[in-house]
Scaffold this motif. Structure first.
Motif, PDB file in Angstrom:
ATOM      1  N   PRO A  68       0.435  -0.965  -0.016  1.00 35.54           N
ATOM      2  CA  PRO A  68      -0.047  -0.453   0.296  1.00 35.54           C
ATOM      3  C   PRO A  68       0.705   1.528   0.581  1.00 35.54           C
ATOM      4  O   PRO A  68       2.376   1.418  -0.177  1.00 35.54           O
ATOM      5  N   HIS A  71      -1.251   7.507  -4.535  1.00 38.90           N
ATOM      6  CA  HIS A  71      -0.999   7.036  -5.336  1.00 38.90           C
ATOM      7  C   HIS A  71      -0.167   7.543  -5.839  1.00 38.90           C
ATOM      8  O   HIS A  71       0.627   5.908  -7.008  1.00 38.90           O
ATOM      9  N   GLN A  74       2.639   4.480  -4.483  1.00 41.65           N
ATOM     10  CA  GLN A  74       2.568   2.981  -5.285  1.00 41.65           C
ATOM     11  C   GLN A  74       2.536   3.477  -6.153  1.00 41.65           C
ATOM     12  O   GLN A  74       3.528   1.907  -6.835  1.00 41.65           O
ATOM     13  N   VAL A 100      -6.580  -0.286 -12.609  1.00 36.10           N
ATOM     14  CA  VAL A 100      -5.859   0.108 -11.490  1.00 36.10           C
ATOM     15  C   VAL A 100      -4.698   0.593 -11.172  1.00 36.10           C
ATOM     16  O   VAL A 100      -3.718   1.079 -12.206  1.00 36.10           O
ATOM     17  N   GLU A 133      -9.431   5.858 -11.134  1.00 38.18           N
ATOM     18  CA  GLU A 133      -9.486   4.782 -12.064  1.00 38.18           C
ATOM     19  C   GLU A 133      -9.904   5.282 -13.740  1.00 38.18           C
ATOM     20  O   GLU A 133      -9.258   4.996 -14.742  1.00 38.18           O
TER      21      GLU A 133
HETATM   22  C1  UD1 Z   1      -8.002  -1.054  -5.754  1.00 40.90           C
HETATM   23  C2  UD1 Z   1      -8.038   0.033  -7.218  1.00 40.90           C
HETATM   24  C3  UD1 Z   1      -9.885  -0.708  -7.234  1.00 40.90           C
HETATM   25  C4  UD1 Z   1     -10.650  -1.527  -6.829  1.00 40.90           C
HETATM   26  C5  UD1 Z   1     -10.181  -1.901  -5.648  1.00 40.90           C
HETATM   27  C6  UD1 Z   1     -10.663  -3.576  -5.517  1.00 40.90           C
HETATM   28  C7  UD1 Z   1      -6.516   1.620  -7.911  1.00 40.90           C
HETATM   29  C8  UD1 Z   1      -6.320   3.101  -7.959  1.00 40.90           C
HETATM   30  N1  UD1 Z   1      -8.114   1.506  -7.659  1.00 40.90           N
HETATM   31  O1  UD1 Z   1      -8.750  -0.031  -4.735  1.00 40.90           O
HETATM   32  O2  UD1 Z   1      -9.810   0.579  -8.731  1.00 40.90           O
HETATM   33  O3  UD1 Z   1     -12.217  -1.114  -6.749  1.00 40.90           O
HETATM   34  O4  UD1 Z   1      -8.342  -2.125  -5.601  1.00 40.90           O
HETATM   35  O5  UD1 Z   1     -10.454  -3.723  -4.342  1.00 40.90           O
HETATM   36  O6  UD1 Z   1      -5.561   0.842  -8.363  1.00 40.90           O
HETATM   37  N2  UD1 Z   1      -5.100  -3.472   1.978  1.00 40.90           N
HETATM   38  C9  UD1 Z   1      -5.208  -3.863   2.914  1.00 40.90           C
HETATM   39  N3  UD1 Z   1      -4.815  -5.690   2.294  1.00 40.90           N
HETATM   40  C10 UD1 Z   1      -5.044  -6.056   0.463  1.00 40.90           C
HETATM   41  C11 UD1 Z   1      -5.393  -4.430   0.231  1.00 40.90           C
HETATM   42  C12 UD1 Z   1      -5.290  -3.329   0.314  1.00 40.90           C
HETATM   43  O7  UD1 Z   1      -5.322  -3.920   3.586  1.00 40.90           O
HETATM   44  O8  UD1 Z   1      -4.417  -6.906   0.324  1.00 40.90           O
HETATM   45  C13 UD1 Z   1      -5.699  -1.770   2.038  1.00 40.90           C
HETATM   46  C14 UD1 Z   1      -4.591  -1.082   2.489  1.00 40.90           C
HETATM   47  O9  UD1 Z   1      -4.842  -0.476   3.469  1.00 40.90           O
HETATM   48  C15 UD1 Z   1      -4.289   0.056   1.402  1.00 40.90           C
HETATM   49  C16 UD1 Z   1      -5.684   0.428   1.443  1.00 40.90           C
HETATM   50  O10 UD1 Z   1      -6.681  -1.443   1.610  1.00 40.90           O
HETATM   51  O11 UD1 Z   1      -4.223   0.603   1.623  1.00 40.90           O
HETATM   52  C17 UD1 Z   1      -6.679   0.600  -0.344  1.00 40.90           C
HETATM   53  O12 UD1 Z   1      -5.948  -0.458  -1.262  1.00 40.90           O
HETATM   54  P1  UD1 Z   1      -5.138   0.069  -2.609  1.00 40.90           P
HETATM   55  O13 UD1 Z   1      -4.916  -1.105  -3.613  1.00 40.90           O
HETATM   56  O14 UD1 Z   1      -4.561   1.130  -2.510  1.00 40.90           O
HETATM   57  O15 UD1 Z   1      -6.635   0.852  -3.525  1.00 40.90           O
HETATM   58  P2  UD1 Z   1      -8.518   0.153  -3.300  1.00 40.90           P
HETATM   59  O16 UD1 Z   1      -8.942   0.931  -2.282  1.00 40.90           O
HETATM   60  O17 UD1 Z   1      -8.514  -1.147  -3.103  1.00 40.90           O
END
Ligand code: UD1
Length: 373
Positions: A68, A71, A74, A100, A133
């Motif tokens: 994480p 934007h 990452q 994504v 997105e």
């Molecule tokens: C991402 C995608 C979004 C998609 C979503 C589906 C982008 C810009 N967004 O958003 O289009 O709909 O995935 O799930 O790429 N986290 C965890 N464990 C994980 C993954 C994430 O705890 O395995 C938490 C982390 O604290 C992280 C937050 O979720 O900071 C957001 O994760 P991130 O991948 O940044 O974006 P999503 O909201 O998952």
């Protein structure tokens, strides 16, 4: 010698799109050599590993372990790592899916390295650049030599942006390939019964867009609306880690539970689609779920102001409700008063999109966009 295709995935919605593409490429081992890269954007077992298992995906050849961050953090982290991977593996083509941060990061690296790029699920536009997105989609499409489109609107959008017709291929929906192939398993899973819910008598909720869950006031309003809705029909809410964290931080999870909303962990693919297939209605701010409900014939209320998937609305299974929670309460009443529709799916959402894409790619020389003749 088979040509090397570097295939990049990172986040949950990528996995079910890449799985059928990998399978189709692996059926041509003398011609195509896919190499799978996982950026690590999603890293929890529940958000990543379980999908690989259920989708029958090979383990990634390369794992970048990015995790994480903001934007920029990452996206930049993925770019730095991808630049090295591209140099080390010298692929003839780089393949990305969806919208994504992993998608845009890999696309930019490919373009700078002069590697031809293919984008699957190209051309979708919400026309709302406040969505990260949307920015990812626009940039990725601008850089790709081969644009594979799921629905007619995507072709029109790309044409309006001046994309040459020779780069655009309307091929259908690889995510539906996965749904079709796993449907027998999904139908036997009966996840709802396990949660004490009767088929056709409950709603599924998903909320994870920053615009809906990151703002404390907005999230509290959604919780208020879900409390009202739960009086009408049992609700199950598989909460994305981002949402679960926000609900906990605001002390709202207990309120939902007290109102009878079942908050559950993020579900594996088969379990989640089983829940959706048997639901009376789905309330979501996701992109892909709008398409899955269309194919399954489950009414979908989309809790967003815009959709990049207008075919789902035209067909009548999906309704764009907006982000005023009181409108959603009203929309739920209307949905419950209306018989569900099961229209024929859009053209080419027939389980064979990945085969079409691989056939098109395999049949040509690959050139990076903008390479002088
Ligand atoms: C991402 C995608 C979004 C998609 C979503 C589906 C982008 C810009 N967004 O958003 O289009 O709909 O995935 O799930 O790429 N986290 C965890 N464990 C994980 C993954 C994430 O705890 O395995 C938490 C982390 O604290 C992280 C937050 O979720 O900071 C957001 O994760 P991130 O991948 O940044 O974006 P999503 O909201 O998952």
């Amino acid at each position: 010698m088979p040509r090397t295709v570097l295939c990049v995935v990172g986040a949950r919605p990528n996995f079910m799109k890449m799985a059928p593409l990998l399978a189709a490429m692996r059926r041509r081992p003398d011609r195509l050599a896919p190499l799978l890269v996982h950026t690590g954007q999603h890293y929890d077992a529940a958000m990543s590993d379980v999908f690989f298992d259920q989708l029958g995906m090979p383990k990634p050849d390369i794992h970048l372990g990015i995790g994480p961050g903001s934007h920029a953090t990452q996206t930049a982290g993925i770019m730095v790592a991808m630049e090295r991977v591209v140099a080390d593996t010298a692929p003839q083509l780089l393949l990305v899916v969806g919208d994504v941060n992993s998608t845009i990061a890999a696309a930019v690296v490919a373009a700078k390295a002069g590697i031809p790029l293919a984008h699957v699920e190209a051309g979708l536009r919400s026309f709302d650049r406040r969505m990260p997105e949307e920015v990812n989609r626009i940039v990725t499409d601008a850089l790709a030599s081969y644009l594979f489109v799921t629905e007619e609107s995507g072709v029109v959008n790309l044409q309006h942006e001046g994309v040459d017709a020779s780069r655009i291929f309307l091929v259908g929906n690889v995510m539906i390939d996965t749904l079709d192939s796993l449907l027998p398993t999904i139908r036997e899973r009966h996840k709802a019964a396990e949660l004490g819910l009767s088929a056709g008598e409950y709603g599924v909720v998903t909320l994870h867009r920053p615009s809906n869950v990151d703002d404390a006031e907005m999230l509290a309003r959604w919780v208020g609306a879900l409390e009202v809705m739960a009086r009408r029909l049992p609700l199950v809410f598989p909460a994305h880690p981002r949402t679960a964290a926000r609900l906990a931080a605001e002390g709202l999870a207990d309120r939902l539970s007290a109102a009878g909303v079942q908050i559950v962990e993020p579900q594996p693919y088969v379990e989640f689609i089983s829940l959706v297939a048997d639901a009376r209605v789905v309330l979501t701010d996701s992109g892909g779920i709008q398409e899955e409900t269309t194919v399954l014939g489950t009414p979908c209320l989309t809790l967003r102001e815009s959709t990049e998937r207008p075919a789902t609305v035209t067909l009548g299974t999906n309704r764009l409700v907006g982000t005023d929670p009181s409108d959603a309460v009203q929309a739920l009443e209307e949905a419950l008063a209306t018989a569900p529709l099961k229209p024929p799916p859009p053209p080419f959402w027939d389980g064979h999109a990945a085969e079409r894409i691989v056939e098109i790619l395999d049949g040509r020389e690959w050139t990076a966009l903008g390479t002088p003749a």
